[in-house]
Structure formats: C-alpha cells, structure tokens
Write an enzyme that holds these catalytic residues in place. Sequence first.
Site, PDB file in Angstrom:
ATOM      1  N   ARG A   1      43.525  23.176  27.584  1.00  0.00           N
ATOM      2  CA  ARG A   1      42.620  23.286  26.419  1.00  0.00           C
ATOM      3  C   ARG A   1      41.727  22.067  26.295  1.00  0.00           C
ATOM      4  O   ARG A   1      40.729  22.086  25.574  1.00  0.00           O
ATOM      5  CB  ARG A   1      43.396  23.405  25.097  1.00  0.00           C
ATOM      6  CG  ARG A   1      44.348  24.560  24.921  1.00  0.00           C
ATOM      7  CD  ARG A   1      43.714  25.868  25.170  1.00  0.00           C
ATOM      8  NE  ARG A   1      43.982  26.283  26.543  1.00  0.00           N
ATOM      9  CZ  ARG A   1      43.332  27.235  27.187  1.00  0.00           C
ATOM     10  NH1 ARG A   1      42.368  27.877  26.580  1.00  0.00           N
ATOM     11  NH2 ARG A   1      43.622  27.546  28.436  1.00  0.00           N
TER      12      ARG A   1
ATOM     13  N   ASP B   1      40.786  42.093  27.705  1.00  0.00           N
ATOM     14  CA  ASP B   1      40.913  40.646  27.886  1.00  0.00           C
ATOM     15  C   ASP B   1      42.389  40.242  27.767  1.00  0.00           C
ATOM     16  O   ASP B   1      43.176  40.982  27.166  1.00  0.00           O
ATOM     17  CB  ASP B   1      40.093  39.941  26.799  1.00  0.00           C
ATOM     18  CG  ASP B   1      39.864  38.481  27.137  1.00  0.00           C
ATOM     19  OD1 ASP B   1      40.222  38.061  28.256  1.00  0.00           O
ATOM     20  OD2 ASP B   1      39.335  37.757  26.273  1.00  0.00           O
ATOM     21  N   GLU B   2      42.759  39.100  28.304  1.00  0.00           N
ATOM     22  CA  GLU B   2      44.150  38.606  28.218  1.00  0.00           C
ATOM     23  C   GLU B   2      45.138  39.661  28.692  1.00  0.00           C
ATOM     24  O   GLU B   2      46.171  39.889  28.053  1.00  0.00           O
ATOM     25  CB  GLU B   2      44.489  38.179  26.780  1.00  0.00           C
ATOM     26  CG  GLU B   2      43.514  37.207  26.149  1.00  0.00           C
ATOM     27  CD  GLU B   2      43.692  35.775  26.645  1.00  0.00           C
ATOM     28  OE1 GLU B   2      44.411  35.554  27.647  1.00  0.00           O
ATOM     29  OE2 GLU B   2      43.081  34.879  26.036  1.00  0.00           O
TER      30      GLU B   2
ATOM     31  N   GLN C   1      48.864  32.024  32.413  1.00  0.00           N
ATOM     32  CA  GLN C   1      48.756  31.828  30.974  1.00  0.00           C
ATOM     33  C   GLN C   1      49.520  32.892  30.202  1.00  0.00           C
ATOM     34  O   GLN C   1      49.284  33.101  29.010  1.00  0.00           O
ATOM     35  CB  GLN C   1      47.289  31.829  30.551  1.00  0.00           C
ATOM     36  CG  GLN C   1      46.536  30.615  31.071  1.00  0.00           C
ATOM     37  CD  GLN C   1      45.118  30.559  30.533  1.00  0.00           C
ATOM     38  OE1 GLN C   1      44.896  30.453  29.331  1.00  0.00           O
ATOM     39  NE2 GLN C   1      44.150  30.641  31.423  1.00  0.00           N
TER      40      GLN C   1
ATOM     41  N   LYS D   1      35.351  33.143  31.557  1.00  0.00           N
ATOM     42  CA  LYS D   1      35.586  34.584  31.580  1.00  0.00           C
ATOM     43  C   LYS D   1      34.918  35.300  30.419  1.00  0.00           C
ATOM     44  O   LYS D   1      34.469  36.422  30.570  1.00  0.00           O
ATOM     45  CB  LYS D   1      37.078  34.874  31.597  1.00  0.00           C
ATOM     46  CG  LYS D   1      37.752  34.310  30.395  1.00  0.00           C
ATOM     47  CD  LYS D   1      39.047  34.938  30.060  1.00  0.00           C
ATOM     48  CE  LYS D   1      39.377  34.454  28.674  1.00  0.00           C
ATOM     49  NZ  LYS D   1      40.638  34.889  28.168  1.00  0.00           N
ATOM     50  N   THR D   2      34.836  34.639  29.268  1.00  0.00           N
ATOM     51  CA  THR D   2      34.179  35.301  28.139  1.00  0.00           C
ATOM     52  C   THR D   2      32.718  35.553  28.459  1.00  0.00           C
ATOM     53  O   THR D   2      32.161  36.599  28.166  1.00  0.00           O
ATOM     54  CB  THR D   2      34.305  34.451  26.863  1.00  0.00           C
ATOM     55  OG1 THR D   2      35.675  34.109  26.688  1.00  0.00           O
ATOM     56  CG2 THR D   2      33.827  35.208  25.654  1.00  0.00           C
TER      57      THR D   2
END
Length: 811
Positions: free
Chosen positions: A650, A248-249, A300, A60-61
Amino acid sequence: MTFLLDGFDTDPGDAGLPGAASHTPAVDEALLAGLNPQQREAVLHRGPALLIVAGAGSGKTSVLTRRIASLIQTREAWPSQILAITFTNKAAAEMRERVQQLVGGAADGMWISTFHSACVRILRRQAEAMGLKTAFTIYDAADSRALLKRIIKELEVDTLGLTVPSVAGKISKLKNELGDVDSYARGVNADDPADVAFLEVFRRYTDGLRRANALDFDDLIAETVHLFRAFPEVAALYQRRFRHVLVDEYQDTNHAQYALIRELTRPILPQHVPADTRTRVDATGGIPGASLTVVGDSDQSIYAFRGADIRNIVEFERDFPETRVILLEQNYRSTQNILDAANAVIANNFDRQEKKLFTTVGAGEKITGFTGYTAYDEAQFVADEIQALHEAGAAYKDMAVFVRVNSQTRALEDILIRSAIPYRIAGGTKFYERAEIKDAMAYLIQVANPADDLALRRIMNTPKRGIGPATEAALQAHADRIGTPLRETLRDAGQLGLGPKVTKAILDLGVILDEVEAMVPTSPPAEVLTELLVRTGYVEALRATRDPQDEVRAENVEELLSFTKEFTKRNPDGRLIDFLTEVALVAAADDIDDASGTVTLMTLHTAKGLEYDTVFLTGIEEELLPHRISAGEVGGIAEERRLFYVGITRAKKRLYLSLAMTRSQFGDTAVALPSRFLQEVPPELIDWRQSPGALELRATNLSGRRRDASADGRPGRRDGARRPTFSYSTSLPPGPSAAREKREWTSAVTNTVRDNGDLTLASGDRIRHADFGEGRVVAVTGQAPKAVAEVQFDTAGRKRLLIKIAPIEKL
DNA sequence: TGATTTAATCGCACG
DNA sequence: GATTAAATCA
C-alpha cells in the site's frame, strides 16, 4: 455441462456480436494513452474469457475502466449490457466515476456494483418467485447473531459447544457453498448430538428468516443462484442483458459468487430465447454466453476465513476454456525498496504462481523499523514520525497507520489525541452499528417490513414504556398461538390480561406503527423517520437523561435523519426500502474519505485496494501478525503473510514497520515476539531506529525471569523451527520492579491520562511530563480545551501536547 | 413487574 | 473495555 460449454465456441461470422468475437477493435488511441503493452492488451483483447493477473499497484483499475470505456466507444456494447462487480461500494463508486470521465453520461445505464448490491437488485425484482415480498429486509451480521442467540437459548444447546459465533460461522460457510438445511440434513451425523442440534438451530434460523421476510448477507448471493437455477427463463433475462461481465478482486470470491458468475455467463439455450429477441442468435438458435473478464491477484487473497476460495482464480483457465491470461507486473505505486521487501516476503509462500513486481522509479528511501517497549511506546514513535513528516510538508491525509486487529487502535488513538494529530478510524465502531442508530433503523425496518419480529423486539421497550421481558413473552406466546408476526399481536393486547398501564403502552405503540406504516408508500424516508422519532419520543427520551453520552447519541440520531434527507436528494424517487438496503450494504471500506486532512487508522483488511505515500505497519509480532488464531487453520500462515504483503504494497514512498516488546491484552501484559515475517524482509532494506535485538538484550539483563516456550505446554509445530530462537511466553510481573525497569527506557510511554482542567501555559514555561521528563514550552496554539503546547524536552526531543489531558505539571 | 446497579465474562479480519 | 447475567431496589 460440456454441451453448455460448447456455446463458448465462437463463430467467425459473428464479429459484431458482443462477447463472442475474437478480434482487435478499433479503439480510440486516446483511450490507450500511457498504457504499457500488457495493459494495452488487457484493454483490447476480445474473447469469451479474460484473466488479468494484476500485481499490487499495477494499474488494474485503470485497465478495467478503459476496457469498459472501449466497449462502449466502439459500440460493441450498450452501457446496459455491462455488469461490473467490485469488492466494495467505494470501489464501485470510484470505477463509475472514472468510466464517466472517459465516456460521459453513457456510464449511467451500467451496473457497477458489489455482488451484494447486484443481487439485491435482482432479488427485489424477482422476489415474488422466491416466495418473498419485495420489501424483504437484510440482516447484517449483528442481526443474524441476535436471531441465533434466541434460538440457541430456546433450544438450550449451548452446552453442546454450540456458541453463537461458531454456529454463525458454520451457517455462513454452508451458504457460501450453496448448502441449505435439506442438504445438510442428508449428511448429518445422527449419532452426534451436537450435529443434530446444529441442524435444528440451522432449521429454526432459516424459518426465522423466512417468517421475518428477511435474508442474511450470504442469502443474497445464494438465493440469487438458486433463483437462476430454479427458473432458467429468469436467468435468461439477465444472461441476455449482460453481454460483458467484469469482476474485480476475483481472488476473494467464494463458491456462491463463483456459481453466480457461472450462471450469468452461461449460454442461453434455444428454448429460453424469446422469439422477439434483438440479440443475435448462434447456429443452434441459442445465444452464446457473455464475455467474462476477471481481475485478481492470488497473492492478495486475504478472505479465505470467510469462504473466499483461491481456487476460483487458480483454476480459472480450466473452468473457462479459451481463456486469455495477461500478467501485469509493472508497479506504478511504490519504490523499488518497498517492492523488494514485498517480493521477498511473498516468495515464502510456496505453491504460488511466480510473479515479481518491478518499477522504474528507483530504490527510494529505506524502510524504517522501530521496536517499542510497549504498544504506547510504539504509538509514540508513530506519532512523532507523523509529526516530523507533517512539519516537513507531508499532508496528514497521505499517511495511514495499519493494524491487524481493531483493539490495537486504542493505544494509537490515545497517543494521537495527546499529540494533537488529527486522525480518523476507517471501519472501527461503525456509525450504523451504534445502539441508537440500530434503534432508529429498527423503527424504520418495522414499518417497512412489519413481519420483522427482530426489529420490533428491539424497539418494543425503547424508549422505556414498561414493556419488560415478561410482557414480551406473553405477546410472543400469543403470536405463536395464532401464527402471526409479533406485530399483529400489539392490537390484541387488551385480550391478554395484562396490567392496564402496560396494555395502554402496547396499544399506543401499535397505533403509532400502523399509522406511520400507512404513510410509507407516499412519504420520503426522512418524513417517516421524523414521524417515528417524534411520536415515540425517542430523541426526547435521550435528551432527558443524565448520562452525558446520551446527548451525543441524540446527535447521532439526528445525523441519521440528515442522511435520509441526503438520500432523497440523491434518489428523488427512493423508497424507504431502498434506503434501508443502502444502509445494510455499507461496509468499512466504504466510508474512507480521502479529502479530509487527517491520518487514517485502519485494519489491514480494510486497507486492501488503497494506497498512501506513507504507511505505518504496526504490531508486527508473533500472535498478532500472524494472528494466533490463524495458526490452527490450514493455510492460515500463508494467508497472514499475504495480509502482510498487502500492507507493504500500500506504501508509495515510505514504509514503517513497528512492533512492541510487550502488549497488553485483556487486562494483563504479555511479552510479544518479533514476527517471523520480519526476518523475511531482507535486512539491508530496513533501517532500524531501534531493533528488536537491542531491546531484547536489555530486557534479558534486567528481568531475568524468563521461561522457555515449552513450559506453557504448547508442543512445537511444524513451523516451530522458524520461530525466533528466543521464544518465550510469560506475563510481566507487576509491581515496583516492573515500574523501575520501565524508567530505564527513555522513550517508554505510559498510558497516563490526566485532566488538567483549565491549566494554561505560555511560551517559556517550564513543565514536567510523566513520561518525557522536564521541558520548556516553545509555543502554544489553539483555544482551550483544544489548546496545544509545543514543548522542547531536555532529553525526549520536541513534542506537541494537548494541554488539557497531557500528564504534565507546571514548574 | 420493571428499572437500576453490580458482578462476571470474553474477546480477528468483513459484504 | 464492552456486553450480559444476576442481584437489588422501587
């Protein structure tokens, strides 16, 4: 509300208007290289609202940065028209860097920052409108708590069950919902003394902040929203400026942040459009709302406890009509085994949008499981594995150990130190939270914002000047009488009938603060700090004491000084208040330095957004993960499961799941149970080095002192059936029997530490270790006191030991 | 009165 | 184990 949303309607004739057109821009193919079809579309889609549902590790980044770059490259937007919001400063810095790589210097004019930094920027510019001075200070959680503590003590309401943490949490929640004292007062239950008392605490807290010319963390967002709502023409300034807002997030945004985004992307009504605007207006004479892109993954979402509202992302499509939704499910980070585990675990959360991560890299290694007898035993396993992987060629920096709570790091640290493995803790006791740093900062805050009483109280008698509680109370009483900040009263010390020594000390302090304050406008922060430290004798006082810790503290203060110099290098025109802002906004996740050759220890929360080749997930036990406090909260277990999911995802290549049979907390040792989440991982994915069952069996045979869960008086809850069947809870009996039992486990590791002085070992020496038994030294490296011995034990295998502190003796 | 020592208390994640 | 209140010392 509806009439405002009408502004989102797009006019086909407005193709050139940023944020309003729906078309495919002519983007350079190089910018799209390597993207899958969904990612590609996420970069190219144009329209009023875009929701990118990005699974863990789905790139996504990369999508976000390329989307920004494409807007600039095609000239759809000037850099200054872009506002990108990230969760941490570190993420912001990384995004800026990656955009820079794509578009070069054009990235400079963009706002890429956290919610809090963006709001501070806006508030400092518009502070006058809010009745604040631009040099307002920012209270971190500790400052807020200090203020609350004073108030609660003053009002003597702690008897009503109003503790500092509970009140702080409640106020924070209220502010996250955009509530204030007045709104709370309207709904207060006058029959409930605790509720009335809370209202009074809340009122005094709000007054205290205002009088100190300060804002707390939650205010930064809420006050910006209030500013925009109270002054539409101010809001219009930013609405006109930011034509593309990217967040974001998004799953971790709270209501206040949601409201802020709403305000920023609101269409501008014709009456707020200045006559000389260069932005194209629509048919009604207004300007359509900015284009909004949000990226998030409800799986998340792990910050509900601090007000994050998962509905923001779940209901995004309803809130923002004409939303385009794009799902990113292909994972570019982990092996299929790791993803299978993650998918299986998260599938236990009902009420979620179905989403399954997949990869093309293959199954990879199995997950490794380990059950230790104690937390030290578990830590020893982690250390041994890290050492083995390192010797096999893996770099320390590609490994990370995750914990649920900070207290878990103690055992891990002990063992890592003993094993001579370089490590660092991300977050932990943060540099800026150390007492000496807070002291030095308080001096800076006092001269930048003299109204800040909290800062002054902190430094009034630090270093010791003989100004005790009684003297402080006298000054405070005087301040209350004449209605000024505490600082003003320092000059009047002579009129208060205090002893001559004390009076002189107060006057001297006042003079120093006044004179240093005068140099603030013209001097860089480093000079201000140096002047304060020298004239108050702060560092000198630290160096003069016998306490050996104070030497370290003095060094820390000097490190702070070098930070201020660094700051000035980065921002030549940076004022003191800018430095203070930067410090106030740094977070745990910000100081993770990837370049260093060390293993990283961190909490699961801090781990979000990061990735490592090898991940150790420790303490997978009931009461810890899920944490016991979560059991009482609605959706608590589901949130803990997401936390576990975040941890699993992760890992790129190797994942370790470990737990301990007993865990020491608050002094005594309690039996721990395997987490229910462990059973949600398909058994065929885990390769147990030592399974919970194997140890459980042995523990049963040996101790025979078990009680049933019902014995501790806690009735079974709705999820009781899912608990492991061997549920029990008791303290391990101390004494000789427990000690004897421990010896039955060959890998049992104690927390024995010893100072061996200047013991020297050489290759070939025989030694005896308190935990590992006898062994032969194979090699010695490094210089004392950091010399490390590599020892081949007769039964416990090969270990590296820091000679100075290992519980060993030479034979 | 202020400084220093001793006893008692309380523990989750974070911008 | 670190922080904070009470008790004692200077």
